[in-house]
Design a protein around this motif. Structure first.
Motif, PDB file in Angstrom:
ATOM      1  N   HIS A 134      51.126  35.033  27.772  1.00 64.18           N
ATOM      2  CA  HIS A 134      50.487  36.202  27.165  1.00 64.18           C
ATOM      3  C   HIS A 134      50.431  37.349  28.171  1.00 64.18           C
ATOM      4  CE1 HIS A 134      47.344  33.955  29.247  1.00 64.18           C
ATOM      5  NE2 HIS A 134      46.744  35.112  29.430  1.00 64.18           N
ATOM      6  N   TRP A 135      50.170  38.537  27.657  1.00 68.92           N
ATOM      7  CA  TRP A 135      49.989  39.704  28.503  1.00 68.92           C
ATOM      8  C   TRP A 135      48.537  39.772  28.948  1.00 68.92           C
ATOM      9  CZ3 TRP A 135      53.846  42.338  30.511  1.00 68.92           C
ATOM     10  CH2 TRP A 135      55.081  42.326  29.865  1.00 68.92           C
ATOM     11  N   HIS A 136      48.322  40.037  30.232  1.00 69.96           N
ATOM     12  CA  HIS A 136      46.973  40.185  30.782  1.00 69.96           C
ATOM     13  C   HIS A 136      46.768  41.652  31.135  1.00 69.96           C
ATOM     14  CE1 HIS A 136      43.344  39.398  32.991  1.00 69.96           C
ATOM     15  NE2 HIS A 136      43.858  39.992  34.051  1.00 69.96           N
ATOM     16  N   HIS A 137      45.793  42.309  30.499  1.00 66.93           N
ATOM     17  CA  HIS A 137      45.501  43.719  30.755  1.00 66.93           C
ATOM     18  C   HIS A 137      44.395  43.818  31.794  1.00 66.93           C
ATOM     19  CE1 HIS A 137      47.918  45.094  27.345  1.00 66.93           C
ATOM     20  NE2 HIS A 137      47.515  43.971  26.767  1.00 66.93           N
ATOM     21  N   TYR A 138      44.558  44.701  32.774  1.00 65.54           N
ATOM     22  CA  TYR A 138      43.547  44.886  33.807  1.00 65.54           C
ATOM     23  C   TYR A 138      43.494  46.355  34.193  1.00 65.54           C
ATOM     24  CZ  TYR A 138      47.575  44.774  36.926  1.00 65.54           C
ATOM     25  OH  TYR A 138      48.778  45.035  37.538  1.00 65.54           O
TER      26      TYR A 138
ATOM     27  N   CYS B 170      51.593  62.675  49.697  1.00 62.88           N
ATOM     28  CA  CYS B 170      50.638  61.838  48.973  1.00 62.88           C
ATOM     29  C   CYS B 170      50.306  62.470  47.629  1.00 62.88           C
ATOM     30  CB  CYS B 170      49.350  61.670  49.779  1.00 62.88           C
ATOM     31  SG  CYS B 170      49.591  60.751  51.302  1.00 62.88           S
ATOM     32  N   GLU B 171      50.127  61.627  46.643  1.00 58.87           N
ATOM     33  CA  GLU B 171      49.717  62.129  45.341  1.00 58.87           C
ATOM     34  C   GLU B 171      48.627  61.212  44.791  1.00 58.87           C
ATOM     35  OE1 GLU B 171      52.434  61.814  42.032  1.00 58.87           O
ATOM     36  OE2 GLU B 171      53.599  60.319  43.111  1.00 58.87           O
ATOM     37  N   TRP B 172      47.719  61.782  44.001  1.00 62.13           N
ATOM     38  CA  TRP B 172      46.622  61.036  43.412  1.00 62.13           C
ATOM     39  C   TRP B 172      47.089  60.396  42.109  1.00 62.13           C
ATOM     40  CZ3 TRP B 172      42.271  58.860  44.556  1.00 62.13           C
ATOM     41  CH2 TRP B 172      41.394  58.501  43.558  1.00 62.13           C
ATOM     42  N   VAL B 173      46.906  59.090  42.005  1.00 58.58           N
ATOM     43  CA  VAL B 173      47.244  58.363  40.794  1.00 58.58           C
ATOM     44  C   VAL B 173      45.929  58.051  40.092  1.00 58.58           C
ATOM     45  CG1 VAL B 173      48.316  56.298  39.840  1.00 58.58           C
ATOM     46  CG2 VAL B 173      49.260  57.360  41.892  1.00 58.58           C
ATOM     47  N   LYS B 174      45.769  58.575  38.868  1.00 58.39           N
ATOM     48  CA  LYS B 174      44.529  58.357  38.125  1.00 58.39           C
ATOM     49  C   LYS B 174      44.400  56.892  37.736  1.00 58.39           C
ATOM     50  CE  LYS B 174      45.105  61.403  34.839  1.00 58.39           C
ATOM     51  NZ  LYS B 174      44.816  62.307  33.699  1.00 58.39           N
ATOM     52  N   GLY B 175      43.147  56.463  37.501  1.00 56.77           N
ATOM     53  CA  GLY B 175      42.901  55.107  37.041  1.00 56.77           C
ATOM     54  C   GLY B 175      43.576  54.880  35.691  1.00 56.77           C
ATOM     55  N   HIS B 176      44.111  53.693  35.481  1.00 53.49           N
ATOM     56  CA  HIS B 176      44.837  53.408  34.247  1.00 53.49           C
ATOM     57  C   HIS B 176      44.837  51.910  33.967  1.00 53.49           C
ATOM     58  CE1 HIS B 176      47.720  52.961  37.541  1.00 53.49           C
ATOM     59  NE2 HIS B 176      48.315  52.059  36.786  1.00 53.49           N
ATOM     60  N   TRP B 177      45.142  51.578  32.726  1.00 54.38           N
ATOM     61  CA  TRP B 177      45.292  50.182  32.348  1.00 54.38           C
ATOM     62  C   TRP B 177      46.718  49.737  32.641  1.00 54.38           C
ATOM     63  CZ3 TRP B 177      41.484  46.976  31.237  1.00 54.38           C
ATOM     64  CH2 TRP B 177      40.278  47.501  30.813  1.00 54.38           C
ATOM     65  N   ALA B 178      46.853  48.572  33.238  1.00 53.80           N
ATOM     66  CA  ALA B 178      48.163  48.004  33.502  1.00 53.80           C
ATOM     67  C   ALA B 178      48.197  46.603  32.878  1.00 53.80           C
ATOM     68  CB  ALA B 178      48.432  47.924  35.002  1.00 53.80           C
ATOM     69  N   LYS B 179      49.393  46.076  32.729  1.00 56.28           N
ATOM     70  CA  LYS B 179      49.492  44.729  32.169  1.00 56.28           C
ATOM     71  C   LYS B 179      50.552  43.948  32.921  1.00 56.28           C
ATOM     72  CE  LYS B 179      52.631  45.941  28.413  1.00 56.28           C
ATOM     73  NZ  LYS B 179      52.844  45.868  26.965  1.00 56.28           N
ATOM     74  N   GLU B 180      50.358  42.633  32.946  1.00 61.98           N
ATOM     75  CA  GLU B 180      51.335  41.753  33.562  1.00 61.98           C
ATOM     76  C   GLU B 180      51.477  40.513  32.694  1.00 61.98           C
ATOM     77  OE1 GLU B 180      50.144  40.392  37.396  1.00 61.98           O
ATOM     78  OE2 GLU B 180      48.253  39.573  36.694  1.00 61.98           O
ATOM     79  N   TRP B 181      52.657  39.912  32.729  1.00 63.84           N
ATOM     80  CA  TRP B 181      52.944  38.739  31.928  1.00 63.84           C
ATOM     81  C   TRP B 181      52.447  37.499  32.665  1.00 63.84           C
ATOM     82  CZ3 TRP B 181      53.894  37.441  27.218  1.00 63.84           C
ATOM     83  CH2 TRP B 181      54.394  36.175  26.921  1.00 63.84           C
ATOM     84  N   VAL B 182      51.669  36.668  31.965  1.00 66.54           N
ATOM     85  CA  VAL B 182      51.175  35.412  32.513  1.00 66.54           C
ATOM     86  C   VAL B 182      51.919  34.288  31.812  1.00 66.54           C
ATOM     87  CG1 VAL B 182      49.149  33.954  32.846  1.00 66.54           C
ATOM     88  CG2 VAL B 182      48.911  36.436  32.896  1.00 66.54           C
ATOM     89  N   LYS B 183      52.586  33.428  32.586  1.00 64.98           N
ATOM     90  CA  LYS B 183      53.358  32.334  31.999  1.00 64.98           C
ATOM     91  C   LYS B 183      52.439  31.325  31.321  1.00 64.98           C
ATOM     92  CE  LYS B 183      55.321  30.884  35.695  1.00 64.98           C
ATOM     93  NZ  LYS B 183      56.167  30.210  36.674  1.00 64.98           N
ATOM     94  N   SER B 184      53.011  30.500  30.460  1.00 64.56           N
ATOM     95  CA  SER B 184      52.249  29.427  29.823  1.00 64.56           C
ATOM     96  C   SER B 184      51.728  28.484  30.895  1.00 64.56           C
ATOM     97  CB  SER B 184      53.137  28.653  28.858  1.00 64.56           C
ATOM     98  OG  SER B 184      53.641  29.510  27.870  1.00 64.56           O
TER      99      SER B 184
END
Length: 124
Positions: A109-113, A53-67
């Motif tokens: 558009h790209w959605h950042h979360y 197991c490894e700890w993954v720090k909090g981060h911003w991710a993005k995903e593509w949202v279709k029209s």
């Protein structure tokens, strides 16, 4: 007579509550006594996965949202001027806030979360 029925109902409710609580406690004690031993083969194997197991720090991710089409609120503020009515009484002016909804076509558009920090365990 009404007071005596209230007292009887109160006593009946308290008795029922006591019986339910006692039955629940008795049922839980029986379940705990019948539980299997804490060291089984499945838990002994699961302990060895902690080194993977490894700890993954909090981060911003993005995903593509279709029209797509979406309903958006349209806000309109209108000022109504003050006036004298037919009786000579002054009525102050006021803002009127209206909200309507309109279907709008939104381009892709790209959605950042934000992704919270978490443990990532790979079971190989």
């Amino acid at each position: 007579m009404a007071a005596s029925t209230r007292v009887r109902r109160l006593l009946a409710g308290a008795t029922a509550t006591g019986l339910l609580a006692g039955g629940a406690a008795l049922g839980l004690s029986g379940t705990a006594a019948a539980a299997p031993a804490h060291t089984t083969a499945a838990t002994a194997l699961a302990v060895h996965h902690h080194d993977q197991c490894e700890w993954v720090k909090g981060h911003w991710a993005k995903e593509w949202v279709k029209s797509h089409w979406e309903k958006q609120a349209q806000y309109t503020n209108t000022w109504h001027k003050g006036h004298y009515d037919q009786h000579g009484t002054w009525h102050k002016g006021y803002w009127d806030h209206d909200r309507t909804y309109k279907w709008v076509y939104v381009q892709g558009h790209w959605h950042h979360y934000w992704v919270k920090g978490h443990w990532d365990c790979r079971h190989m």
